[in-house]
Enzyme design. Structure first.
Site, mmCIF file in Angstrom:
data_model
loop_
_atom_site.group_PDB
_atom_site.id
_atom_site.type_symbol
_atom_site.label_atom_id
_atom_site.label_comp_id
_atom_site.label_asym_id
_atom_site.label_seq_id
_atom_site.Cartn_x
_atom_site.Cartn_y
_atom_site.Cartn_z
ATOM 1 N N HIS A 458 -5.423 8.522 -66.706
ATOM 2 C CA HIS A 458 -4.730 7.578 -65.839
ATOM 3 C C HIS A 458 -4.281 6.352 -66.631
ATOM 4 O O HIS A 458 -5.078 5.459 -66.928
ATOM 5 C CB HIS A 458 -5.647 7.170 -64.683
ATOM 6 N N GLU A 470 -7.914 5.189 -67.976
ATOM 7 C CA GLU A 470 -9.087 5.842 -67.400
ATOM 8 C C GLU A 470 -9.042 7.327 -67.739
ATOM 9 O O GLU A 470 -8.072 8.016 -67.413
ATOM 10 C CB GLU A 470 -9.116 5.659 -65.883
ATOM 11 N N ASN A 508 -8.834 1.210 -59.301
ATOM 12 C CA ASN A 508 -8.221 1.188 -57.967
ATOM 13 C C ASN A 508 -9.267 1.114 -56.864
ATOM 14 O O ASN A 508 -9.042 0.505 -55.817
ATOM 15 C CB ASN A 508 -7.339 2.422 -57.767
#
Length: 714
Positions: A458, A470, A508
């Protein structure tokens, strides 16, 4: 020829009178200045001050990794008091002063990093030459640790290169290339790598024979240097700089400290070196410095392969990733392709059709052109960079890729279909990865025959600016795959954080309750401008509502829907975002969201324009003092709570990685160190009691985490 071998230095004097001080600190990938090195440098200077047969001194490194990466940061962290710091600073200042006053010419030969104390040593020399390649980095990065240069950097640099350039370097901590350092007179000569050895010999012969390396600056630069030396002019420049940075200096006191040291360096009645030393000693005990040092070490740990895969060398089979495939050439796919090409990877981008491929090529061209302007690349360098990226529509072009990253639309079915096609085209040893920001990696792997070779990767938008990646471990992802991907992320110059496959992964998951609460506050009629202003005061680079506009409210809506399992009251957030998305008021890319972007500056919209109806806010509670305003408390406590839950549920293996990820991935207030650090700063008991009052006022989304309740009782 005489030669003396010390632990860190080799001292030699040849028959022509050239005395060489060669650094090679054992057991270190790069040279650092620690107590042992400083003692040996002092030993060399003691000898040089008594020698009459030395024509010149050359300071160099025999490590290919570089000249000097600066002072040992572990030793800085270990400083116990202001008195301890004062002794260390005085020792360095006095030693470099003696080097500056040696009776023979001195030359620093620079390659690779020449940073912090390394540059301060070079500044004490009469001349500096540097290898002109991409690995050479010259600068004073102390400000990034909440400190200032303490061994004469604030005093010598302005005298050498002028006030404007030195302020830029010291206050930003930026580093320069050899070529740029030469342009401003910091380096006397930048030497091409293929001429390096011959040119060094020529320079040494010239200087030993009484020659000089001084380059004449352009007339305009020379004139400006003269003007800067006029007391009224440099006082005015420094005063304006102080005023400009006054707000930021509240959180980052090193900015004001550096300016004070430079001011006294220009004042004939003051002792600038004493001011520099005093300011450094005051800064070392500040919370900002301690948090920045903590984050520095966290970043070093995150970039260490063994942090995530302790047996990494045994796990990586075959060659490292050299060729990258990217499926989807939108903003993220193009950004990933550019980032890989810059680091020398060959990249093939697979698009759905010719029209999409053409748009992708144009997008990559813009990214490369912007990068070229920033790095001042010539036409040949730009062409070589662009030639590393191939854009097409055929899956077969991915068959030679060592790693294939999927970056298509955030829909599970689409991603599973694309990945299954990619796996058929890929070699048996290739790694597949998804750039999803919220979808389950484990569920996605259901479409693959080799799930052990699949993981999340990510990247954050914009890819070229965001350091964090990530690396998401699915239920069947192998350790070898994680090791390969962590190595790849490091090779891209980015910092990996390995997470489990939980909703929202790490960043997130922690960020969205904060963003969602800001939306809830707008729903209650609170001012968009006030909410964002309060969080900028807290230290965030931008407020939560403007950040949502930059992310895209359509993207935020998608993430909100995917976080229903871990986020309470998410339906209320969706209720605000859905009408905005239907009206295509989705933020910066549509020119309207929480802000209007049609003018020169974004303008916060009135609350009534954004929400269809206002919800009556809950009655206010009284809170224990925690240094936060009402708006800040309501927003920050949700981040702290979710960070604690991520630690409880082992979303990442190491708690320090939570704070680092939030700083790198969201710009969380650097001087505060991250959400878990803020819990420690406020105190668990105060955080718990205030969360209980927030829970009473706003409901279950403020339920205190179990470990917070346990920690407060202990």
């Amino acid at each position: 020829m005489t030669r003396q071998q010390l632990s860190n230095l080799t001292l030699s004097l040849d028959d022509s009178g050239i005395y060489r001080v060669a650094l090679d600190v054992p057991g270190r990938p790069m040279n650092v200045l620690n107590a042992s090195v400083m003692a040996e440098l002092e030993q060399a200077v003691n000898e040089l001050e008594t020698r009459s047969d030395v024509k010149m001194v050359v300071f160099k490194s025999t490590k290919e990794s570089g000249f000097l990466a600066g002072a040992d940061v572990e030793a800085i962290e270990a400083i116990e008091s202001a008195d301890h710091a004062d002794r260390l600073m005085k020792q360095g200042q006095q030693l470099f002063d003696r080097i500056e006053n040696l009776p023979m010419p001195t030359l620093a030969v620079l390659h690779g990093p020449c940073l912090g104390g390394g540059l301060e040593l070079a500044l004490a020399c009469d001349y500096r030459v540097a290898r002109d390649n991409s690995s050479t980095k010259i600068g004073l990065p102390e400000i990034k640790l909440g400190l200032i240069p303490g061994w004469g950097g604030t005093q010598r640099l302005p005298k050498l290169i002028g006030l404007k350039e030195s302020l830029s370097m010291i206050l930003s901590g930026k580093h320069l290339s050899a070529r740029d350092a030469t342009k401003i007179g910091l380096v006397d000569l930048a030497i091409q790598p293929d001429l390096w050895r011959d040119e060094i010999v020529r320079v040494i012969d010239s200087l030993a024979g009484g020659g000089s390396l001084r380059r004449k600056l352009p007339d305009a630069a020379s004139l400006w240097r003269l003007i800067e030396r006029i007391p009224a002019v440099h006082r005015r420049i420094l005063s304006l700089t102080q005023k400009r940075l006054a707000g930021k200096s509240k959180h980052y006191p090193a900015l004001a400290a550096a300016i004070r040291a430079i001011i006294d360096g220009y004042d004939p009645r003051a002792d600038g070196f004493a001011t520099e030393r005093r300011e450094f000693c005051d800064l070392i005990e500040t919370p900002t410095c301690r948090q920045l040092l903590r984050l520095f070490f966290s970043r070093e740990r995150a970039r260490n392969l063994k942090t995530w895969t302790p047996h990494s060398l045994e796990m990586i089979h075959g060659d490292p990733i050299r060729t990258l495939g990217v499926i989807g050439g939108g903003a993220m796919g193009a950004g990933i392709a550019q980032a890989a090409a810059i680091r020398g990877y060959g990249v093939h981008v697979k698009e759905v059709d010719a029209d999409a491929a053409s748009q992708c090529s144009a997008r990559i061209d813009r990214l490369i052109d912007d990068y070229g302007r920033h790095k001042k690349l010539d036409a040949d360098q730009l062409r070589q960079l662009r030639d590393r990226i191939d854009v097409g529509t055929d899956f077969s072009a991915l068959e030679d890729a060592d790693c294939i990253v999927e970056a298509v639309v955030e829909r599970m079915g689409v991603k599973q279909s694309v990945l299954a096609e990619a796996e058929k085209a890929a070699s048996k040893s290739a790694i597949l990865a998804t750039n999803t920001s919220s979808l389950s990696v484990t569920e996605m792997a259901g479409s693959l025959s080799r799930p052990a070779h699949f993981a999340g990767l990510h990247f954050f938008n914009p890819v070229h600016r965001m350091e964090l990646v990530e690396v998401v471990r699915g239920d069947e992802t192998s350790d070898a795959t994680i090791a390969q991907l962590v190595s790849f992320v490091r090779a891209l110059g980015k910092t990996p954080i390995v997470t489990t496959d939980s909703p929202g992964f790490l960043v997130n998951r922690i960020l969205f309750p904060y963003l969602g609460e800001a939306i809830m506050m707008v729903r209650e009629g609170q001012s968009i401008a006030a909410i964002d202003r309060e969080m900028r005061e807290f230290g965030m680079p931008m407020g939560p509502l403007q950040l949502l506009d930059h992310v895209g409210l359509d993207v935020a809506l998608h993430v909100a829907r995917s976080l229903g399992a871990v986020m309470r009251d998410v339906d209320d957030v969706i209720e605000v975002l859905s009408p905005l998305a239907r009206r295509n008021q989705i933020g910066l890319k549509s020119k309207r969201g929480f802000y209007d972007y049609h003018g020169k500056k974004p303008q916060p919209r009135e609350t009534a324009e954004v929400v269809d109806f206002i919800v009556q806010p809950a009655a206010s509670e009284r809170f224990l003092a925690d240094g936060l305003s009402e708006i800040q408390r309501r927003l920050v406590y949700l981040m702290m709570a979710e960070a604690i839950r991520c630690e409880e549920r082992r979303v990442v293996e190491h708690a320090w990685a939570i704070d680092l990820a939030m700083v790198l991935g969201t710009g969380f207030a650097l001087h505060r160190g991250g959400p878990l650090a803020v819990v420690d700063q406020i105190g668990t008991q105060t955080v718990l009691e205030n969360m209980e009052r927030l829970h009473s006022q706003y409901g279950d989304r403020f339920t205190p985490p179990a470990s917070l309740q346990l920690g407060a009782k202990q």
